[in-house]
Scaffold this motif. Structure first.
Motif, PDB file in Angstrom:
ATOM      1  N   THR A 171     -35.332  24.812  22.531  1.00 46.24           N
ATOM      2  CA  THR A 171     -35.884  26.140  22.813  1.00 46.24           C
ATOM      3  C   THR A 171     -37.288  25.982  23.392  1.00 46.24           C
ATOM      4  O   THR A 171     -37.872  24.896  23.357  1.00 46.24           O
ATOM      5  N   SER A 172     -37.796  27.076  23.905  1.00 47.51           N
ATOM      6  CA  SER A 172     -39.162  27.075  24.439  1.00 47.51           C
ATOM      7  C   SER A 172     -40.108  27.869  23.542  1.00 47.51           C
ATOM      8  O   SER A 172     -41.187  28.274  23.977  1.00 47.51           O
ATOM      9  N   LEU A 173     -39.721  28.085  22.295  1.00 42.22           N
ATOM     10  CA  LEU A 173     -40.563  28.839  21.370  1.00 42.22           C
ATOM     11  C   LEU A 173     -41.819  28.059  21.028  1.00 42.22           C
ATOM     12  O   LEU A 173     -41.788  26.824  20.914  1.00 42.22           O
ATOM     13  N   PRO A 174     -42.943  28.741  20.842  1.00 43.93           N
ATOM     14  CA  PRO A 174     -44.174  28.048  20.403  1.00 43.93           C
ATOM     15  C   PRO A 174     -43.975  27.425  19.030  1.00 43.93           C
ATOM     16  O   PRO A 174     -43.222  27.957  18.193  1.00 43.93           O
ATOM     17  N   ILE A 175     -44.649  26.330  18.781  1.00 43.41           N
ATOM     18  CA  ILE A 175     -44.475  25.617  17.527  1.00 43.41           C
ATOM     19  C   ILE A 175     -44.895  26.468  16.335  1.00 43.41           C
ATOM     20  O   ILE A 175     -44.310  26.373  15.247  1.00 43.41           O
ATOM     21  N   GLY A 176     -45.903  27.325  16.519  1.00 43.27           N
ATOM     22  CA  GLY A 176     -46.314  28.192  15.411  1.00 43.27           C
ATOM     23  C   GLY A 176     -45.224  29.162  15.015  1.00 43.27           C
ATOM     24  O   GLY A 176     -44.973  29.387  13.824  1.00 43.27           O
ATOM     25  N   VAL A 177     -44.544  29.741  16.014  1.00 46.79           N
ATOM     26  CA  VAL A 177     -43.438  30.663  15.735  1.00 46.79           C
ATOM     27  C   VAL A 177     -42.293  29.921  15.049  1.00 46.79           C
ATOM     28  O   VAL A 177     -41.678  30.421  14.095  1.00 46.79           O
ATOM     29  N   ILE A 178     -42.001  28.718  15.533  1.00 45.07           N
ATOM     30  CA  ILE A 178     -40.931  27.920  14.925  1.00 45.07           C
ATOM     31  C   ILE A 178     -41.242  27.628  13.462  1.00 45.07           C
ATOM     32  O   ILE A 178     -40.371  27.752  12.582  1.00 45.07           O
ATOM     33  N   ALA A 179     -42.485  27.235  13.180  1.00 49.46           N
ATOM     34  CA  ALA A 179     -42.860  26.899  11.801  1.00 49.46           C
ATOM     35  C   ALA A 179     -42.700  28.098  10.883  1.00 49.46           C
ATOM     36  O   ALA A 179     -42.157  27.984   9.779  1.00 49.46           O
ATOM     37  N   VAL A 180     -43.151  29.276  11.331  1.00 52.79           N
ATOM     38  CA  VAL A 180     -43.033  30.485  10.506  1.00 52.79           C
ATOM     39  C   VAL A 180     -41.571  30.829  10.271  1.00 52.79           C
ATOM     40  O   VAL A 180     -41.165  31.177   9.148  1.00 52.79           O
ATOM     41  N   MET A 181     -40.746  30.731  11.327  1.00 55.89           N
ATOM     42  CA  MET A 181     -39.323  31.032  11.187  1.00 55.89           C
ATOM     43  C   MET A 181     -38.646  30.101  10.192  1.00 55.89           C
ATOM     44  O   MET A 181     -37.851  30.542   9.351  1.00 55.89           O
ATOM     45  N   VAL A 182     -38.973  28.822  10.270  1.00 58.64           N
ATOM     46  CA  VAL A 182     -38.318  27.843   9.395  1.00 58.64           C
ATOM     47  C   VAL A 182     -38.748  28.039   7.942  1.00 58.64           C
ATOM     48  O   VAL A 182     -37.911  27.986   7.028  1.00 58.64           O
ATOM     49  N   VAL A 183     -40.034  28.279   7.711  1.00 53.97           N
ATOM     50  CA  VAL A 183     -40.509  28.511   6.338  1.00 53.97           C
ATOM     51  C   VAL A 183     -39.852  29.767   5.756  1.00 53.97           C
ATOM     52  O   VAL A 183     -39.412  29.773   4.595  1.00 53.97           O
ATOM     53  N   ALA A 184     -39.742  30.822   6.568  1.00 53.64           N
ATOM     54  CA  ALA A 184     -39.084  32.041   6.098  1.00 53.64           C
ATOM     55  C   ALA A 184     -37.607  31.788   5.808  1.00 53.64           C
ATOM     56  O   ALA A 184     -37.058  32.294   4.816  1.00 53.64           O
ATOM     57  N   GLY A 185     -36.947  31.001   6.664  1.00 49.36           N
ATOM     58  CA  GLY A 185     -35.545  30.680   6.419  1.00 49.36           C
ATOM     59  C   GLY A 185     -35.347  29.883   5.149  1.00 49.36           C
ATOM     60  O   GLY A 185     -34.401  30.126   4.385  1.00 49.36           O
ATOM     61  N   CYS A 186     -36.236  28.935   4.876  1.00 52.73           N
ATOM     62  CA  CYS A 186     -36.128  28.161   3.639  1.00 52.73           C
ATOM     63  C   CYS A 186     -36.393  29.035   2.416  1.00 52.73           C
ATOM     64  O   CYS A 186     -35.770  28.845   1.360  1.00 52.73           O
ATOM     65  N   ALA A 187     -37.324  29.997   2.540  1.00 47.97           N
ATOM     66  CA  ALA A 187     -37.545  30.937   1.435  1.00 47.97           C
ATOM     67  C   ALA A 187     -36.276  31.729   1.159  1.00 47.97           C
ATOM     68  O   ALA A 187     -35.942  32.014  -0.006  1.00 47.97           O
ATOM     69  N   LEU A 188     -35.540  32.080   2.214  1.00 49.22           N
ATOM     70  CA  LEU A 188     -34.273  32.787   2.039  1.00 49.22           C
ATOM     71  C   LEU A 188     -33.255  31.903   1.321  1.00 49.22           C
ATOM     72  O   LEU A 188     -32.498  32.375   0.463  1.00 49.22           O
ATOM     73  N   ILE A 189     -33.240  30.618   1.657  1.00 48.20           N
ATOM     74  CA  ILE A 189     -32.352  29.689   0.943  1.00 48.20           C
ATOM     75  C   ILE A 189     -32.744  29.613  -0.531  1.00 48.20           C
ATOM     76  O   ILE A 189     -31.895  29.552  -1.428  1.00 48.20           O
ATOM     77  N   GLY A 190     -34.059  29.618  -0.803  1.00 46.70           N
ATOM     78  CA  GLY A 190     -34.510  29.659  -2.192  1.00 46.70           C
ATOM     79  C   GLY A 190     -34.034  30.910  -2.907  1.00 46.70           C
ATOM     80  O   GLY A 190     -33.726  30.863  -4.106  1.00 46.70           O
ATOM     81  N   ALA A 191     -33.966  32.032  -2.181  1.00 45.30           N
ATOM     82  CA  ALA A 191     -33.458  33.261  -2.778  1.00 45.30           C
ATOM     83  C   ALA A 191     -31.984  33.113  -3.147  1.00 45.30           C
ATOM     84  O   ALA A 191     -31.527  33.650  -4.165  1.00 45.30           O
ATOM     85  N   VAL A 192     -31.233  32.380  -2.322  1.00 52.56           N
ATOM     86  CA  VAL A 192     -29.824  32.122  -2.652  1.00 52.56           C
ATOM     87  C   VAL A 192     -29.729  31.283  -3.925  1.00 52.56           C
ATOM     88  O   VAL A 192     -28.899  31.560  -4.804  1.00 52.56           O
ATOM     89  N   SER A 193     -30.569  30.260  -4.037  1.00 55.03           N
ATOM     90  CA  SER A 193     -30.584  29.465  -5.269  1.00 55.03           C
ATOM     91  C   SER A 193     -30.929  30.342  -6.469  1.00 55.03           C
ATOM     92  O   SER A 193     -30.343  30.201  -7.550  1.00 55.03           O
ATOM     93  N   GLY A 194     -31.894  31.249  -6.285  1.00 64.86           N
ATOM     94  CA  GLY A 194     -32.247  32.163  -7.362  1.00 64.86           C
ATOM     95  C   GLY A 194     -31.090  33.056  -7.766  1.00 64.86           C
ATOM     96  O   GLY A 194     -30.894  33.334  -8.960  1.00 64.86           O
ATOM     97  N   PHE A 195     -30.314  33.508  -6.787  1.00 60.48           N
ATOM     98  CA  PHE A 195     -29.141  34.327  -7.087  1.00 60.48           C
ATOM     99  C   PHE A 195     -28.140  33.543  -7.937  1.00 60.48           C
ATOM    100  O   PHE A 195     -27.585  34.067  -8.914  1.00 60.48           O
ATOM    101  N   VAL A 196     -27.915  32.294  -7.580  1.00 64.18           N
ATOM    102  CA  VAL A 196     -26.961  31.469  -8.324  1.00 64.18           C
ATOM    103  C   VAL A 196     -27.446  31.242  -9.760  1.00 64.18           C
ATOM    104  O   VAL A 196     -26.669  31.316 -10.711  1.00 64.18           O
ATOM    105  N   VAL A 197     -28.750  31.001  -9.909  1.00 63.63           N
ATOM    106  CA  VAL A 197     -29.300  30.726 -11.238  1.00 63.63           C
ATOM    107  C   VAL A 197     -29.367  31.983 -12.086  1.00 63.63           C
ATOM    108  O   VAL A 197     -28.979  31.981 -13.265  1.00 63.63           O
ATOM    109  N   VAL A 198     -29.834  33.099 -11.504  1.00 67.01           N
ATOM    110  CA  VAL A 198     -30.088  34.315 -12.286  1.00 67.01           C
ATOM    111  C   VAL A 198     -28.824  35.146 -12.454  1.00 67.01           C
ATOM    112  O   VAL A 198     -28.472  35.546 -13.578  1.00 67.01           O
ATOM    113  N   LYS A 199     -28.138  35.421 -11.368  1.00 68.79           N
ATOM    114  CA  LYS A 199     -26.986  36.328 -11.427  1.00 68.79           C
ATOM    115  C   LYS A 199     -25.702  35.622 -11.866  1.00 68.79           C
ATOM    116  O   LYS A 199     -24.928  36.179 -12.644  1.00 68.79           O
ATOM    117  N   LEU A 200     -25.474  34.433 -11.359  1.00 68.03           N
ATOM    118  CA  LEU A 200     -24.265  33.705 -11.730  1.00 68.03           C
ATOM    119  C   LEU A 200     -24.463  32.855 -12.978  1.00 68.03           C
ATOM    120  O   LEU A 200     -23.512  32.256 -13.470  1.00 68.03           O
TER     121      LEU A 200
END
Length: 366
Positions: A104-133
């Protein structure tokens, strides 16, 4: 009739004599003593190599990523929750950033923010498994770790991935200011922010209360499930930040990154839990990590390249010993004796105690 006045009572000075100076308790500062032992021992054996500015810069710059990863593990540990996916979360961040810069031609700053936000979302999935399941956090995050490993292998096709980065991004990862690596400044900023939240805010007191006794914390009106869930999201985000820092420093992805950083981080957190406040804490974690890092560096300089086995052996022994020390002192689980909950209840006042929950060991009040 004149009133009789008593003569003024002169205050007596308590006889106080300064005693002999005492060294800090070895129980709370054993990592500091260990650090000093390494400095003295390897400084005497390898004076011209070990006690140099370049050695200190190498240890602190190379250790910054692992130290940030240790802080990621520390966050859920305060709630008595374990996140074993942090190593693969960091590794996933590295491969995705490298892949996106190539395709892609995205700026590295935008890429970093997107990836950190995506990993936080993955952490939310782990939280769902631990808390709800209601899956044990060790099992849930270990399973998530394998899933993330599969994503990495799919993206990289089990090959090295090296992105194309600007000179500014490379400087951000490898520059220094007054001889201090930029990476250590990032680490200190993250550590200071985390310390403030854990030690100086009501949220931090709630997290330690949940770690001390989750059911009692729930009866005290604390949303324990929400705090555990949030701690896993935060852990994933900080682990992703460690991946961003690693990418700025090294730049390339290989499939064996995550697990190599996981165990040193765990050893630092558990060893650090026996230091200072004798519960999971930020500064104890950093002190413990760099004490161990200097020991490994000293072994490497002393015995040369043939000691490739020394680092895993050292880290394995340190992890076992650290967990044993922290467990024997009740440091794991944020101190299950209820002190964190008592402090929280006192700070909230009696009106914040639903159902008239007692003060967990305090004397009854009328």
């Amino acid at each position: 009739m004149n009133a009789v006045t008593a003569p003024p009572v002169r205050p007596t000075r308590a006889s106080w004599r300064p005693g002999p100076p005492r060294l800090p308790s070895i129980g709370r500062f054993s990592a500091v003593y260990l650090w000093v032992v390494f400095l003295v021992l390897f400084g005497a054996l390898q004076f011209h190599l070990f006690l140099t500015v370049s050695t200190f810069q190498v240890v602190f710059s190379q250790g910054a990523v692992t130290a940030v990863l240790a802080l990621a593990f520390l966050v859920p540990l305060t709630t008595d929750t374990y996140d074993l996916s942090i190593g693969e979360m960091m590794s996933l961040t590295i491969v995705v950033i490298n892949w996106l810069t190539l395709h892609t031609s995205l700026p590295i700053g935008v890429i970093a923010v997107m990836v950190v936000a995506g990993c936080a979302l993955i952490g939310a999935v782990s939280g769902f498994v631990v808390v709800k399941l209601r899956v044990n956090s060790l099992i849930a995050t270990l399973g998530m770790s394998e899933v993330l490993s599969a994503f990495q292998l799919y993206i990289s096709q089990n090959h090295q991935v090296a992105g194309q980065f600007s000179s500014l991004f490379v400087t951000i990862g490898n520059g220094t200011v007054f001889g201090i690596p930029y990476l250590d400044l990032y680490m200190i900023v993250i550590a200071a922010a985390l310390w403030f939240v854990l030690e100086q805010t009501p949220l931090g007191r709630r997290m330690f209360a949940v770690g001390g006794n989750r059911e009692a914390a729930r009866l005290a009106g604390i949303s324990a499930n929400r705090i555990v869930w949030g701690s896993l999201v935060t852990s994933a985000a900080i682990a992703s930040l460690a991946g961003v820092i690693y990418t700025a420093q090294v730049g390339a992805y290989t499939a064996d990154i995550g697990q190599g950083y996981l165990f040193p981080a765990l050893a630092a957190v558990f060893f650090g839990a026996s230091q200072l406040s004798q519960r999971p804490n930020v500064w104890g974690t950093l002190i413990a990590f760099f004490a161990l890092a200097f020991g490994i560096q000293g072994l490497t300089l002393q015995f040369g390249a043939g000691t490739f086995w020394a680092s895993p052996l050292f880290q394995g022994v340190a992890l076992i010993g650290a967990v044993g020390i922290a467990s024997s002192r009740g440091a794991i689980g944020a101190g299950g004796d209820g002190r964190a909950i008592r402090r929280l209840l006192r700070s909230r006042g009696p009106e914040a105690r639903p159902g008239a929950v007692p003060d967990l060991g305090a004397s009854p009040r009328s």
